[in-house]
Structures are given as structure tokens and as C-alpha cells.
Write an enzyme that holds these catalytic residues in place. Structure first.
Site, PDB file in Angstrom:
ATOM      1  CE  LYS A  92      -4.227  -1.975   1.590  1.00  0.00           C
ATOM      2  NZ  LYS A  92      -5.248  -2.098   2.621  1.00  0.00           N
ATOM      3  CB  ILE A 131      -0.374  -3.002  19.971  1.00  0.00           C
ATOM      4  CG1 ILE A 131       0.267  -1.620  20.071  1.00  0.00           C
ATOM      5  CG2 ILE A 131      -1.815  -2.987  20.450  1.00  0.00           C
ATOM      6  CD1 ILE A 131       0.354  -1.029  21.446  1.00  0.00           C
ATOM      7  CB  THR A 132       0.721  -8.105  18.121  1.00  0.00           C
ATOM      8  OG1 THR A 132       0.905  -7.133  17.100  1.00  0.00           O
ATOM      9  CG2 THR A 132       0.117  -9.374  17.554  1.00  0.00           C
ATOM     10  CD  GLU A 133      -4.810  -9.168  23.296  1.00  0.00           C
ATOM     11  OE1 GLU A 133      -5.261 -10.297  23.566  1.00  0.00           O
ATOM     12  OE2 GLU A 133      -5.472  -8.128  23.397  1.00  0.00           O
ATOM     13  CG  HIS A 147      -3.762 -10.953  30.264  1.00  0.00           C
ATOM     14  ND1 HIS A 147      -3.756 -10.101  31.323  1.00  0.00           N
ATOM     15  CD2 HIS A 147      -4.491 -10.352  29.302  1.00  0.00           C
ATOM     16  CE1 HIS A 147      -4.427  -9.022  31.017  1.00  0.00           C
ATOM     17  NE2 HIS A 147      -4.887  -9.154  29.792  1.00  0.00           N
TER      18      HIS A 147
END
Lengths: 413, 332
Positions: free
Chosen positions: B46, B106-108, B265
Site C-alpha cells: 500500500k 500491541i499485538t497479543e 491473559h
């Protein structure tokens, strides 16, 4: 995901070169069992369960003849081990043990690296072993673990069998490769044995005669795609838990399907990983008993909230419902509560399956919370539901306290 | 410099995976609130486009392409990673190779093996990485990185002298709000993430707070798993952090649950007698007895009183009332 012993042998040890005694995995007695025992003379028969300490539970047997072995196979398959039904049994050639080591690999959060753990006095009771006899070595994950390094460590901890030093170091290095490449969180062999070689008494063999592996659930290839399904709590899923599992399966928007049942009477609709944890423990601390655990987050759509709401509310024997979460950053309160929960209540009402007479305590904040909480209130009024609705003015974990006070004042404890 | 090492008036961000669903929403929202922090983004394929007409942040195919632009090269110093779990390691390498020294993941659900490699890389190259599973950072006097506080952060955040550190992203906001209602403003709220292998831990951050005159005290939200709360106790015992600290450790009830119940978590799985909530609490309390600077709250909502008991002064008035009235009541 925890693996069965035979899965570690089949998928990791064979591939990376960790020797194990000859074995056969079976579910029924049969001629192949007899043939196997005849071939190897004496055999060990072990239930394939995920729970540990099988020996103490009587799930490890010995046999010298085919008939004896087949009897054990039949009996072990019918016997639960600490409440867990075996998926199969493994028959393994019995080795003559000269020495037992404990070896494992895992990640340690203190140095934040992989660690190699070894004891020269392994075997049953390693948990009670004197900590000074268990050694831990850090591994640089970018470099890996070479056999020479393992030899240095072995000598350092007092291993003095020179004849087998190289062979042992190479097998342990192979174990590490298996641990690393299979994306395990833990790979443990207890015991790793030095065994006498029947054909050549001068020689020793090294064999793994048990294995505990936990594969990272977040591994690049999810373990659920490689290994057969297994229940998380050592019991089969309840029908509501199974239904909840399906909620997130084909829809990645948000998470609403994490649902575990307990035997209490407070329906828990809680939000966020950390938030859910502290709400539930406050409920426990007050002496109330949750009927379930949930952990909803990531802005799930109304359809998902509708499904999980119905699952929570359909558990028999509820006396109260606690809808509780912090101040969401992303999860829309009008969508999750105003649409999802409200539609579930309305539909259950219509179908005549809505649990009447419950006490509801709601505490929630986040995007569009004014709208969402008002929609819920209107639903309460319309359907004659008794409850109180708070925003974040009430500290999060005071919501369970409010519920406790209400139940107490109504003599419902 | 105003602000902290993690977010200050010089912080300028490149977002990896900027056109994704969550990232684009967060960036557009954040730029409306605190314009000028996010400078550019990367989504392979992109390159040459902009994020959105009314939020014209340039998108590039690679970090290298982005930093060929002279102005970006001079300004951009922080990475914000929003790619899928198995692409995080790649994104970290790409940022490090292009000279970025601070980044947020930020990714889990980052694979633990990747987290281990990422931490080792960070250590060897002197790079600071926050996460995985971080919700980001909020400094009311500067702005934010990531989604902390959603559309209207003013509900939870007001400028002040307190630092909130939390494994849980959601509780970073909820805790800040609880303190704000009781007269404590936030200097910085940082969601370090709840992964078993965290690249930045509580004990990594506390020495930064020790030397920052703007920080009066710290609040830590801990969880079972790992030894990061234990390391806080060790650091304080050694004198590495001497300011007041109020702590709450979630997850005591999990110790009564059957083994293997994963709840919340990934890092909150109780592991083989290590990193249990009760162990953490015991160690912090023991050190606190000697230094008089640590208070562990029994209940989450007692955190404010814990901090007050350590003599920490309010930044503004306390708006607490003993009997919070419900918004709606259909009980009677």
C-alpha cells in the site's frame, strides 16, 4: 497444549533423535500385544493421560507374558487416573536402569531466556529433591545449545562417566532442538536413563522413558491443528462450554467465547482479562460463588454478545447476575450491553426460558456507555427485572460488594 | 525534554501495519486528540497511499522507504507494531535494522519463542521494546501511543504526579480513572503487557521513575506468571527505587482452581509453583516492612487508600463519596 507421552515420542523424539525403548500404542488387547511382549521379554504398560504422577495412581504396570500384558491393557483402559480417562496405553520394552537423570528445557522469566535444567539424581520424587542437586543453565536463544557446552556443564556438576559423555551431550542437544523447533514451553524427561545393553554388557544406552511436553498455544502452527483435541480441566466440556467455544471460532471480531463453568450460583458476565480476574476474586473473597467465568473483550459484535448472554443465563440454579467491567477503551457499551445482552433477554423472555427473580448488578463504562446503560435500564423496566446499574463512579471491585449487600438485605445469601 | 523515555515531546511514531482494522482506527482517533505524534506507517503493497483523506498520514511499503524521506528520517524515533502475531518478529527486525531504538508491540498472542528472540535482540542492540500485549502509553501532558483511553481519555486521565504500570491494558485505564476520582493525576500510564516474556518489566521502568522529579509515586497492577513482581521487591530492597509504591496483585483465587485453567491473559496461567500471586504478595510485603515504602492492597479498590497510607499527596480535590448512587435502580 500438553501432549500425551506417546505424542512426544511420535512427533518430537523420533524426528530430532532422542532414543526411547521400543513401544506400541494401543487401545485394545490383542495378538500384537502378545507378540510385542514375546519379542522384548519384559514390558512396562502405562496409561496415556495428561495428568502426572501415574505411578502413584497405579497407572503403570509390568508384564512378563502376553496374557499378563493384555490383562493390564484392558484394566488400564477402563480405569480413570485422578478422574481422567486414558486415550490409549503405551507398552514399552522394560530397560535395566543403571542411572536416572532429570533433564528439562523451559523458558525462565527471570533471565528471560531458555534454560536447561538437569539433575544427576532424577526419577520419582524430583519435586522433593534437594534444590542444590538441581542445576539451571541459561541458553542464548540466538546461538542455541551445542553438545560441547553441555559436556562442560556435565563435568561442572560432577558427571564422571567419561564413556558416555559424548553420547549423552548429543542426545541432550537433540532434546533442545526438539524443544525449540516444536515451539514447546516445556520439554521434560524424567528420567533420562543410562541402561545396560543386553547384547553388549560393556556398553550403556541412553533412553528417555517418559516425556512431558507443553506446546505454546500461540505457536506459529497452532498445536490444535497437529494434535487431537483435549479438555482443559481434565474433564469433558459441559454442553454450554462447548457451545461457547463455537462463538469465536469463525468470527475473529472481539472475544466472547471464553467460558468455564463452576458450581456456584452467581452468573458472571465480566469483561477484560485483568478486569475479569479481579472481579471474580472479589466475588470469591466475599464468600459468593460464581457459576461461571467469562473474559469478554476486544469489542465483540452484538451477535456474539447475544450468544454468550444466553449461555450464561441458561445455567440452572442462578440467583444473581453480575455484569461488570472497567472503562473500556475500544469495546462499545451500546453494542455489547444495549444490543447484545438486551436482545438475549428479550428472546429468552419470548421463548419462556428467561430466569425470573434474579438480582442484577451492572457496572460498566467505556465508549457510548450512557446510551448502552440506558437501553439496558429500559429493558429491565419493560421485563420486570430487579437490579441496579452503575457507571465507573463506582470503583470496579465494589460492584461485587454491592451485590453482596443486596443479597444480604434480601436474605438471599 | 518533557515526558518520559517511553513517551515525550520528541516522540514521533511509525506504525507497522497501519492500514489494519484496529491500527487505522486507533491512529485516526489518536491524531484527532493529539495531532502530530504519528508521522507515517507501513503496509506492504500500500506504499504511496495515505491512511485516510481527512487523516493524510503517508503509507510506505517498507520502513526503509519511509525513512528515505529526509524529514521522516530526522523525526521518527519510535515504532508501533500492530501486525498479526506471527509477523511481529519480522516487524521488530525491520525496525531495528532501520535504526529505531524504541518500539511498542500491541499485538497479543506473540509466540513465546519469538518473544524470547525479540528480548535477546533488544538486549544485545540496546533497544527498548514494550510488550507484547501492551495497550500503549499515556502521558497526559504529551499525548498517547496506542489505544489507551479510547475516544475520550479525559474520563480517566488528568495531568498529575502518579505513574500507573500494569500488565493488563484494560486495568491501566480503569485504575487511572479510580485514582483521578480520588484526587490523583497521572504523569504516565504504561501498559507493559501480561506476556510471560515481557520485553519491558516493572523493574525495568522503576529506575527511570526514581530519577524523574515529576514522579511522586507509582502504582503497579500485577498478575500471576513470571517473576516480574518479585523483581520489583528485589530492586526496592537494593535501593533501586525509593519512592512510594502501591501494588495490587490479581489472581489469588486462581490458586484454588484446578491446575491448567487458563483464564485471562496467557501470562496469568499459574505455572509449576512459580510466580504465584501469593508468593509475589509475600515478597513485596516483606521488603515493604523494612523500607516502609510499599503497600500491597488486599482488594483492588483499596489501592487508593494504600497509596494515601504511604503519605502521597493528592494532586487535586477528592471527589469520592461513600455512597455512590446507581445511575438506574429497579430493585424496589
Amino acid at each position: 497444549m500438553k501432549l500425551y507421552e506417546y505424542e512426544t515420542y511420535d512427533t518430537i523424539f523420533k524426528k530430532y533423535g532422542v532414543p526411547v525403548p521400543k513401544y506400541l500404542v494401543i487401545q485394545h488387547p490383542g495378538q500384537n500385544v502378545s507378540d510385542f511382549v514375546e519379542q522384548c521379554g519384559e514390558a512396562v504398560i502405562k496409561s496415556q493421560v495428561l495428568v502426572g504422577k501415574r505411578g502413584k495412581a497405579g497407572a503403570v504396570k509390568f508384564a512378563k507374558t502376553g496374557d499378563e500384558a493384555n490383562e493390564h491393557v484392558k484394566a488400564l483402559m477402563e480405569t480413570e487416573v485422578y478422574g481422567e480417562k486414558p486415550v490409549s496405553v503405551i507398552i514399552q520394552e522394560k530397560a535395566s536402569i543403571l542411572k536416572e537423570l532429570y533433564v528439562s528445557f523451559t523458558y525462565s522469566s527471570k533471565p528471560r531466556c531458555p534454560v536447561f535444567v538437569i539433575s544427576l539424581e532424577g526419577g520419582i520424587g524430583i519435586e522433593e529433591q534437594d534444590p542444590s542437586k538441581i542445576f539451571t543453565f541459561e541458553i542464548n536463544p540466538l546461538e542455541g545449545l551445542f553438545p560441547y557446552k553441555i559436556r562442560e556443564y556435565l563435568i561442572e556438576i560432577g558427571f564422571d562417566d567419561k564413556a558416555i559423555l559424548r553420547q549423552l551431550s548429543e542426545i541432550i542437544a537433540n532434546m533442545y532442538k526438539g524443544f525449540w523447533n516444536s515451539e514447546s514451553r516445556l520439554l521434560e524427561v524424567n528420567p533420562l536413563i543410562m541402561a545396560g545393553d543386553k547384547t553388549n554388557p560393556e556398553k550403556q544406552k541412553i533412553l528417555a522413558i517418559d516425556a512431558v511436553t507443553i506446546i505454546d498455544d500461540d505457536a506459529r502452527i497452532a498445536p490444535s491443528k497437529i494434535y487431537i483435541a483435549r479438555g482443559a480441566m481434565g474433564r469433558p466440556l459441559t454442553k454450554r462450554e462447548a457451545a461457547a467455544h463455537l462463538i469465536d471460532r469463525d468470527d475473529h471480531r472481539g472475544k466472547a467465547g471464553s467460558y468455564v463453568e463452576l458450581d456456584g450460583d452467581i452468573g458472571m458476565m465480566t469483561f477484560g482479562g485483568g478486569g475479569s480476574t479481579i472481579i471474580v476474586e472479589t466475588v470469591f473473597a466475599l464468600g459468593l460463588k460464581p457459576a461461571n467465568l467469562t473474559d469478554i473483550g476486544g469489542n465483540p459484535p452484538a451477535e456474539k454478545m447475544n450468544k454468550i448472554s444466553k449461555i450464561i443465563l441458561s445455567k440452572p440454579g442462578l440467583k444473581a447476575v453480575l455484569v461488570c467491567g472497567g472503562t473500556a477503551s475500544n469495546t462499545r457499551i451500546d453494542v455489547t450491553l444495549g444490543e447484545g445482552l438486551v436482545s438475549a433477554i428479550e428472546e429468552m423472555k419470548k421463548d419462556g426460558i428467561f430466569p425470573e427473580g434474579l438480582v442484577w448488578v451492572v457496572r460498566r463504562s467505556g465508549p457510548e456507555y450512557q446510551k448502552g446503560l440506558k437501553m439496558l435500564y429500559e429493558c429491565f423496566v419493560k421485563n420486570g427485572i430487579r437490579g441496579v446499574i452503575y457507571n465507573s463512579e463506582l470503583p470496579l471491585t465494589e460492584a461485587p460488594q454491592k451485590l453482596y449487600e443486596i443479597l444480604k438485605s434480601k436474605n438471599m445469601l | 525534554m518533557r515526558g518520559t523515555k517511553y513517551l515525550n515531546d520528541k516522540t514521533r511514531v511509525i506504525v507497522i501495519g497501519i492500514t489494519g482494522r484496529e491500527a487505522s482506527q486507533v491512529v485516526i482517533e489518536s491524531e484527532k486528540l493529539y495531532p502530530g505524534i504519528v508521522k507515517c506507517g507501513v503496509t506492504p503493497g500500500k506504499g504511496g497511499t495515505v491512511l485516510k483523506e481527512d487523516c493524510p498520514i503517508p503509507v510506505f511499503d517498507t520502513v526503509k522507504d519511509a525513512l528515505k524521506v529526509n524529514k521522516l528520517k530526522q523525526l521518527v524515533n519510535t515504532g508501533l507494531i500492530y501486525v498479526p502475531p506471527t509477523s511481529v518478529l519480522d516487524a521488530v527486525y525491520e525496525l531495528i535494522d532501520n535504526g529505531i531504538k524504541l518500539m511498542y508491540v500491541i499485538t497479543e498472542h506473540v509466540p513465546i519463542r519469538d518473544s524470547i528472540i525479540i528480548y535477546e535482540l533488544a538486549r544485545e542492540k540496546g533497544v527498548t521494546i514494550i510488550g507484547g500485549t501492551s495497550l500503549g502509553c499515556f502521558v497526559p501532558s504529551i499525548g498517547r501511543i496506542g489505544a489507551i483511553g479510547g475516544k475520550d481519555p479525559s474520563v480517566a486521565f488528568k495531568d498529575g504526579s502518579l505513574v500507573v504500570l500494569s500488565k493488563s491494558g484494560g486495568l491501566t485505564v480503569t485504575t487511572s480513572e479510580m485514582f483521578k476520582r480520588r484526587g490523583f493525576g497521572i504523569y504516565m500510564a504504561l501498559a507493559v503487557g501480561g506476556d510471560v516474556i515481557a520485553c519491558t518489566t516493572f523493574a525495568d521502568v522503576l529506575p527511570e521513575l526514581e530519577k524523574d522529579k515529576n514522579v511522586q509515586a507509582c502504582v503497579i497492577m500485577g498478575e500471576p506468571g513470571g517473576v516480574y513482581e518479585e523483581q520489583v521487591a528485589e530492586l526496592i530492597a537494593k535501593g533501586g527505587y525509593t519512592k512510594p509504591l502501591a501494588v495490587f496483585v490479581a489472581g489469588v483465587f486462581q490458586e484454588m482452581m484446578p491446575e491448567g485453567v487458563a483464564f485471562g491473559h496467557a501470562g496469568a496461567i499459574v505455572e509449576r509453583g512459580m510466580g504465584k500471586a501469593t508468593d509475589k504478595i509475600k515478597m513485596l510485603e516483606e521488603v515493604g516492612k523494612k523500607t516502609g515504602t510499599i503497600k500491597v492492597a488486599k482488594f483492588y479498590h483499596e489501592l487508593v487508600n494504600s497509596l494515601v497510607s504511604l503519605g502521597v499527596k493528592r494532586d487535586f480535590g477528592d471527589s469520592y463519596t461513600d455512597s455512590v448512587k446507581p445511575l438506574y435502580n429497579t430493585l424496589d
